[in-house]
Design a protein around this motif. Structure first.
Motif, short mmCIF file in Angstrom:
data_model
loop_
_atom_site.label_atom_id
_atom_site.label_comp_id
_atom_site.label_asym_id
_atom_site.label_seq_id
_atom_site.Cartn_x
_atom_site.Cartn_y
_atom_site.Cartn_z
N TYR A 97 0.83 -1.19 0.00
CA TYR A 97 0.00 0.00 0.00
C TYR A 97 0.87 1.25 0.00
N GLY A 98 0.70 2.11 -1.00
CA GLY A 98 1.44 3.35 -1.07
C GLY A 98 2.94 3.13 -0.96
N ASN A 99 3.58 3.90 -0.09
CA ASN A 99 5.02 3.77 0.14
C ASN A 99 5.36 2.87 1.32
N GLU A 100 4.38 2.19 1.86
CA GLU A 100 4.63 1.30 2.99
C GLU A 100 5.35 0.05 2.52
N ARG A 101 6.10 -0.58 3.43
CA ARG A 101 6.89 -1.76 3.11
C ARG A 101 6.49 -2.92 4.02
N PRO A 102 5.39 -3.58 3.73
CA PRO A 102 4.99 -4.73 4.54
C PRO A 102 6.00 -5.86 4.43
N ILE A 103 6.17 -6.62 5.49
CA ILE A 103 7.18 -7.67 5.57
C ILE A 103 6.52 -9.04 5.58
N ILE A 104 6.97 -9.91 4.68
CA ILE A 104 6.58 -11.31 4.70
C ILE A 104 7.71 -12.07 5.36
N SER A 105 7.41 -12.80 6.43
CA SER A 105 8.46 -13.45 7.19
C SER A 105 8.02 -14.84 7.60
N GLY A 106 8.98 -15.67 8.02
CA GLY A 106 8.67 -17.01 8.49
C GLY A 106 8.69 -18.04 7.39
N SER A 107 8.56 -19.30 7.76
CA SER A 107 8.71 -20.41 6.82
C SER A 107 7.49 -20.62 5.94
N PHE A 126 10.39 -9.64 1.55
CA PHE A 126 10.49 -10.99 2.07
C PHE A 126 11.77 -11.05 2.92
N ASN A 127 11.59 -11.02 4.22
CA ASN A 127 12.72 -10.93 5.15
C ASN A 127 12.76 -12.17 6.03
N ASN A 128 13.91 -12.90 5.97
CA ASN A 128 14.05 -14.13 6.76
C ASN A 128 12.84 -15.03 6.52
N ALA A 129 12.56 -15.27 5.25
CA ALA A 129 11.38 -16.05 4.85
C ALA A 129 11.80 -17.18 3.93
N ASN A 160 18.07 -11.46 3.55
CA ASN A 160 18.37 -12.14 4.81
C ASN A 160 17.65 -13.48 4.93
N ASN A 161 17.58 -14.20 3.82
CA ASN A 161 16.89 -15.48 3.82
C ASN A 161 17.90 -16.62 3.69
N ASP A 163 16.67 -19.64 2.55
CA ASP A 163 15.97 -20.57 1.66
C ASP A 163 15.87 -20.03 0.24
N GLY A 164 16.61 -18.98 -0.08
CA GLY A 164 16.59 -18.44 -1.42
C GLY A 164 15.51 -17.39 -1.62
N GLY A 165 15.39 -16.95 -2.88
CA GLY A 165 14.43 -15.90 -3.19
C GLY A 165 13.20 -16.41 -3.92
N ILE A 166 13.38 -16.89 -5.16
CA ILE A 166 12.28 -17.35 -6.00
C ILE A 166 12.67 -18.69 -6.61
N VAL A 167 11.76 -19.67 -6.53
CA VAL A 167 11.97 -20.98 -7.16
C VAL A 167 10.88 -21.20 -8.21
N LEU A 168 11.30 -21.38 -9.46
CA LEU A 168 10.37 -21.71 -10.53
C LEU A 168 10.48 -23.21 -10.77
N ASN A 169 9.53 -23.97 -10.22
CA ASN A 169 9.53 -25.40 -10.43
C ASN A 169 8.93 -25.76 -11.79
N CYS A 170 7.70 -25.41 -11.97
CA CYS A 170 6.96 -25.66 -13.21
C CYS A 170 6.20 -24.38 -13.53
N ALA A 171 6.73 -23.59 -14.44
CA ALA A 171 6.19 -22.25 -14.63
C ALA A 171 6.31 -21.82 -16.08
N ARG A 172 5.34 -21.05 -16.53
CA ARG A 172 5.32 -20.55 -17.90
C ARG A 172 4.93 -19.08 -17.91
#
Length: 461
Positions: A97-107, A126-129, A160-161, A163-172
């Motif tokens: 939302y706007g200039n806010e920076r919501p954080i996605i965290s956890g496994s 995505f921080n420590n996620a 700061n993760n 487990d990596g950033g993005i995994v494309l397993n089966c994607a188009r």
């Protein structure tokens, strides 16, 4: 009477248009981890939902979910029956939302399973996620159980993760644009963490305008049945002197040499069939892995590495600087081209790498057949014992219109090379006849080190 009937029918048809699903206006929803409630309507910033899982389940094609500040830990797998898909003209948008920076965290982070299509994920941190994962493959095979289609991931931060950033397993039809990847590493000896990993089956993917900084293993790794990938206008860098950071992103001064440095490769192409286009990228600072002690398992300070099954790779207009090896092209990279790149100053690895230290090379062609190398600048500030071009067991190489300055060119077991119209200056050792052509230029080339264009009086003009 007849006229009235026609008018009535037209009126009914016009009125009924408002009832068609395609004409329903897209909705704007809001979620706020700190102040929202699931009992709210979610239709305004002050009436936001409180739970991201609840909010995602409300979305239909064309809807946008604005994520307000706060930390979000619980996210469902985005599968048919749990969430809906968008359409090509009306994607579902998940954005800050706007200039806010919501954080996605956890496994328990975002996973777009097969059957989900036309989503945009934008502006989240995505921080420590765990990594964002697209599609589902069958175990560790290249067989796909379901695909994620038409997904755009842009303007996010992955940091700061372990487990990596993005995994494309089966994607188009995937777009990964203008994201920032920082301090991603497994922190387990011999275990890799990549910023972007492609496995199983991926087709029509664009990776553009991203920043990759201090990634433990590869910036982008492709391993599986990978087709039609463009990697353009990104920056891949390892910052030196490197400082180890924990999962909170802070420098751990008590473990300044923990796991050594970082960075196996900027781009690692393990499989094909391609084609792969790599253009407009900046790649710098890659060093060897300290085997047996570092939280990575692979290569030796290489910017771009191509393995045996990679084919049709077009590497153009990139800038390489301060890597131990800029490009290592392996067996069967047939039909590939290396053109219009700047290979600037390879680097001898620091003594911390011990026996893994190796002679720097700008371009290594090992076992390749059918590679065109043209219109490149190969430059070192000083020659020392650095290879500008090294060929081993190569065949059918076109070498034309390149500039080689300060270093060595050396072939071993190379069968055929067509070389001409190249320029040489500051070449150490004797220049092997295989690299020579009747229209070559040698001597002081007067090359501008900033623009890489010849200065006045250069024999290149």
């Amino acid at each position: 009477m007849k006229t009235r009937v026609v008018v009535s029918i037209v009126s009914i048809l016009v009125t009924s248009q408002w009832l068609l699903p395609s004409a329903v206006s897209a909705a704007q929803y809001y979620v706020h981890a700190n102040k929202g409630k699931n009992s709210n309507s979610g239709t305004s910033p002050t009436k936001a939902f409180g739970d991201l899982s609840h909010a995602l389940k409300q979305l239909r094609a064309g809807d946008t979910l604005h994520v307000r500040s706060g930390t979000y830990n619980s996210i469902p797998q985005l599968s048919p029956g749990i969430v809906r898909s968008g359409t090509g003209s009306q994607p579902i948008v998940l954005k800050a939302y706007g200039n806010e920076r919501p954080i996605i965290s956890g496994s328990n982070t975002i996973r777009l399973n097969g059957g989900i299509s036309n989503w945009v994920i934008q502006g989240l941190t995505f921080n420590n996620a765990s990594a964002v994962k697209l599609g589902v493959r069958n175990g560790n095979t290249t067989n796909c159980m379901s695909y994620a289609d038409n997904i755009t991931i842009k303007n996010n931060i992955f940091q700061n993760n372990s487990d990596g950033g993005i995994v494309l397993n089966c994607a188009r039809n995937i777009k990964i644009e203008n994201n920032d990847f920082f301090n991603l590493r497994s922190r387990k000896v011999g275990s890799d963490t990549h910023a972007i990993l492609m496995t199983a089956q991926v087709s029509n993917a664009t990776i553009s305008g991203n920043q990759f900084t201090d990634i433990g293993a590869d910036g982008v790794q492709m391993a599986g049945n990978i087709r039609n990938v463009a990697i353009t206008d990104n920056t891949f860098e390892i910052v030196h002197p490197y400082r180890y950071r924990g999962l909170n992103g802070q420098v751990d001064s008590s473990n300044s040499k923990r796991f050594g440095s970082v960075g196996e490769n900027a781009i690692d192409i393990k499989a094909g069939p391609g084609p792969f286009t790599i253009t407009g990228n900046t790649i710098r600072g890659f060093r060897p892995v300290i085997k047996g002690t570092q939280d990575a398992s692979g290569d030796m300070g290489v910017g771009i590495v191509l393995h045996q099954t990679s084919k049709k790779v077009f590497i153009r207009r990139n800038y390489f600087h301060d890597n131990v090896i800029h490009i290592n092209m392996g067996t069967a990279s047939a039909g590939s081209q290396v053109s219009h790149n700047i290979f600037d100053s390879t680097s001898q690895a620091e003594s911390v790498y011990g026996s893994d230290t190796q002679i720097p090379k700008a371009l290594l062609l090992k076992g390749v057949n059918g590679i065109d190398v043209y219109n490149n600048v190969f430059h070192n500030d000083s020659a020392q014992d650095k290879f500008l071009l090294r060929t081993v067991g190569a065949d059918n190489i076109l070498l034309q219109n390149n500039v080689f300055q300060n270093g060595r060119l050396w072939p071993t077991d190379t069968r055929y090379m067509k070389a001409d119209y190249n320029a040489f200056s500051g070449i150490t050792k004797d220049l092997d006849g295989m690299f020579k052509g009747p229209h070559d230029v040698s001597g002081s080339l007067r090359l501008n080190g900033s623009t890489w264009k010849p200065n006045s009086g250069s024999p290149l003009i």
